[in-house]
Scaffold this motif. Structure first.
Motif, short mmCIF file in Angstrom:
data_model
loop_
_atom_site.label_atom_id
_atom_site.label_comp_id
_atom_site.label_asym_id
_atom_site.label_seq_id
_atom_site.Cartn_x
_atom_site.Cartn_y
_atom_site.Cartn_z
N ARG A 52 0.85 -1.09 -0.08
CA ARG A 52 0.20 0.07 0.11
C ARG A 52 0.77 1.31 0.09
NH1 ARG A 52 -2.92 -3.19 4.29
NH2 ARG A 52 -4.65 -4.50 3.10
N GLN A 53 1.97 1.17 0.82
CA GLN A 53 3.12 2.49 0.60
C GLN A 53 3.56 2.62 -0.82
OE1 GLN A 53 6.08 3.10 3.96
NE2 GLN A 53 7.37 2.09 2.11
N ASN A 54 4.11 1.57 -1.56
CA ASN A 54 4.23 1.76 -2.69
C ASN A 54 3.29 2.14 -3.46
OD1 ASN A 54 6.77 0.61 -1.97
ND2 ASN A 54 6.46 -1.42 -3.04
N PRO A 320 13.20 5.94 -8.49
CA PRO A 320 13.66 6.18 -7.14
C PRO A 320 12.22 7.03 -6.49
CG PRO A 320 14.86 7.65 -8.68
CD PRO A 320 14.04 6.43 -9.61
N VAL A 321 11.42 6.42 -6.00
CA VAL A 321 10.14 7.21 -5.44
C VAL A 321 9.90 6.85 -4.07
CG1 VAL A 321 9.17 7.94 -7.67
CG2 VAL A 321 8.32 5.65 -6.50
N GLY A 322 11.04 6.09 -3.55
CA GLY A 322 10.86 5.71 -2.15
C GLY A 322 10.12 4.21 -2.02
N LEU A 323 10.43 3.44 -2.83
CA LEU A 323 9.97 1.78 -3.07
C LEU A 323 10.66 1.19 -2.16
CD1 LEU A 323 9.43 1.31 -6.76
CD2 LEU A 323 7.70 2.18 -5.16
N GLU A 324 9.68 0.13 -1.66
CA GLU A 324 10.32 -0.98 -0.91
C GLU A 324 10.03 -2.00 -1.21
OE1 GLU A 324 11.35 -0.01 3.50
OE2 GLU A 324 9.64 1.19 3.27
N PRO A 325 10.69 -3.33 -0.71
CA PRO A 325 10.13 -4.31 -1.16
C PRO A 325 8.98 -5.12 -0.64
CG PRO A 325 12.18 -4.75 0.21
CD PRO A 325 12.09 -3.54 -0.13
N ALA A 326 7.82 -5.23 -1.20
CA ALA A 326 6.63 -5.62 -0.73
C ALA A 326 6.37 -7.41 -0.80
CB ALA A 326 5.44 -4.88 -1.58
#
Length: 470
Positions: A52-54, A320-326
């Motif tokens: 959801r954050q991504n 690079p928009v602040g993604l993390e591994p979901a």
């Protein structure tokens, strides 16, 4: 990737210096020990809060959900498509007939449309017939069950020439007899359904599409041949990843390479009357497409990256928009074959190999070297791994990694309790024959195990394990 040699075998550094990825904190991803002990490995785990954050960060980068048409080849699951819809996404891309079936069954019956599905693959023959069947099923449902006709989803397929456009439109008008030969998977619905077409333009990736210098003439010919069924222009600039690497991550140079392509796309659109929907941009080109003022000014432009919903090692650098591994692959160390070498049970049957080595990063570790993976084995040189350890791996390419899994563990919870349920990877693989039974999302999800949530206390808390349904 840094290549070295040990005992005449190639080994690969665990952390690729070309990937500016921080070492994520293991505490964010580690499952409760009580859950780890029940989990067979290798396994795919999806973290709902990170997903959801991504999605929120991508929509913000796009300036709104209306400008994002995510490709579901990454997620392949009804659960995640519904999360995207809840975030405001109304348009999707897919590639395979099973992905089209998944979208049709997920979108039918929803009251929050309308929706659009663009099949971004130049299908022909029996597979195109199955795409049309998926669109028919979405519109008409099952008449024998009393289903009502719905017109909330528009369907389109990309083509690169007039013949392809005619074949798509005809597939919507007429049921292919191959689909109705009886047997287990016969398709009974033969009413027509509108299938639109997008002209697929080759911007230099040289994978599919009409050459750019012939695109305007081809678009005019297609419009003359199929009339109002011509919907727009599709330009997949997937070669941007290579350009970004060539320019050592300099996004200004990437913009300088891509903007002339977008300018040319707008010239074609203008010559056609400036009415086309314009679709560009996989993950590496997303920010360049969004930054192009001319595309934004049309109000008819969308980007179509899908990898960024879950994220992987490539997308964190490329977008690079602040993604993390979901999504991660959970693995165990199963062997210590020689001093300093430990083998994990996640080989290329669990981690996609198409993007090359290294296949993954290990969350929470930097002191390791990955050796070449085989089918079920991933040898690691590391001083801080012991046999039996549970490790969390971030894939280099998540889309085909998801396709390797039949089910995934869905994780909710950011407090003392972690809730888990099992979700299907509905649209993996391909059918074999033209009239093979379509996927049945409801049937796949009907087992009680998919309606059961287990709640596990986080390590170090006093909470007890709970179970709930629904």
């Amino acid at each position: 990737v840094v290549h070295t040699c040990a005992k005449s075998r190639s080994i690969l550094r665990g952390v690729d210096p070309a990937m500016a990825v921080t070492a994520w904190q293991l505490a964010r991803f580690k499952l409760p020990t009580a859950l780890e002990q029940r989990l067979c490995t290798p396994s795919l785990v999806i973290y709902a809060d990170v997903l959801r954050q991504n999605v929120e960060r991508v929509i913000k980068a796009c300036g709104g959900a209306q400008r994002w048409q995510p490709h579901i080849k990454t997620v392949k699951s009804k659960q995640i498509i519904e999360e995207l819809i809840s975030s405001g996404v109304k348009q999707f891309k897919c590639a395979t007939s099973r992905e089209a079936e998944l979208l049709g069954q997920t979108l039918r019956g929803r009251g929050d449309g309308p929706f659009e599905v663009v099949v971004s693959y130049p299908h022909t023959g029996p597979t195109l017939a199955r795409i049309a069947a998926a669109a028919r099923a979405c519109r008409y449902g099952n008449a024998s069950d009393g289903d009502a006709e719905e017109d909330i989803v528009s369907w389109a397929v990309i083509v690169e020439d007039v013949a392809g456009a005619r074949e798509v439109v005809e597939a919507g008008r007429t049921l292919n007899p191959l689909l109705n030969k009886g047997g287990l998977g016969s398709f009974d619905e033969d009413r027509p359904v509108a299938l639109d077409v997008y002209l697929d333009i080759n911007p230099g990736m040289n994978r599919t599409g009409c050459p750019l210098d012939r695109a305007l003439a081809t678009a005019r010919s297609i419009r003359e041949a199929v009339g109002e069924r011509f919907s727009g222009l599709h330009m997949y600039d997937g070669h941007a990843g290579g350009l970004l690497k060539e320019h050592r991550g300099d996004r200004s140079k990437l913009d300088a390479a891509l903007f002339p392509l977008y300018d040319r796309l707008l010239e074609i659109d203008s010559a056609l009357g400036a009415t086309c929907t314009l679709i560009t941009a996989g993950t590496p080109a997303l920010l360049s497409s969004i930054a192009h003022a001319g595309l934004a000014a049309t109000g008819r432009h969308r980007v179509s990256a899908g990898t960024i919903v879950l994220g992987d090692l490539r997308s964190f650098d490329e977008c690079p928009v602040g993604l993390e591994p979901a999504a991660v692959v959970v693995s165990r160390c199963v062997s210590n074959p020689t001093e300093g070498v430990y083998t994990l049970d996640a080989g290329v049957k669990a981690l996609a190999a198409d993007a090359g080595d290294p296949l993954c990063q290990i969350i929470g570790k930097t002191d390791y070297t990955l050796r070449k993976a085989s089918e079920e084995h991933l040898p690691v040189e590391c001083a801080s791994i012991t046999k039996g350890d549970v490790l969390y791996l971030v894939p280099k390419h998540i889309c085909p990694t998801v396709n390797l899994a039949e089910t995934a563990l869905w994780i909710e919870g950011d407090g003392e309790q972690v809730e888990r349920r099992r979700v299907n990877v509905h649209a993996r693989a391909h059918p074999l024959l033209a009239n093979d039974r379509p996927i049945d999302v409801k049937a796949l999800d009907s087992s009680l195990c998919y309606d059961t949530w287990d709640s596990f206390p986080r390590d170090g808390t006093s909470s007890s394990r709970k179970r709930r349904r629904g």
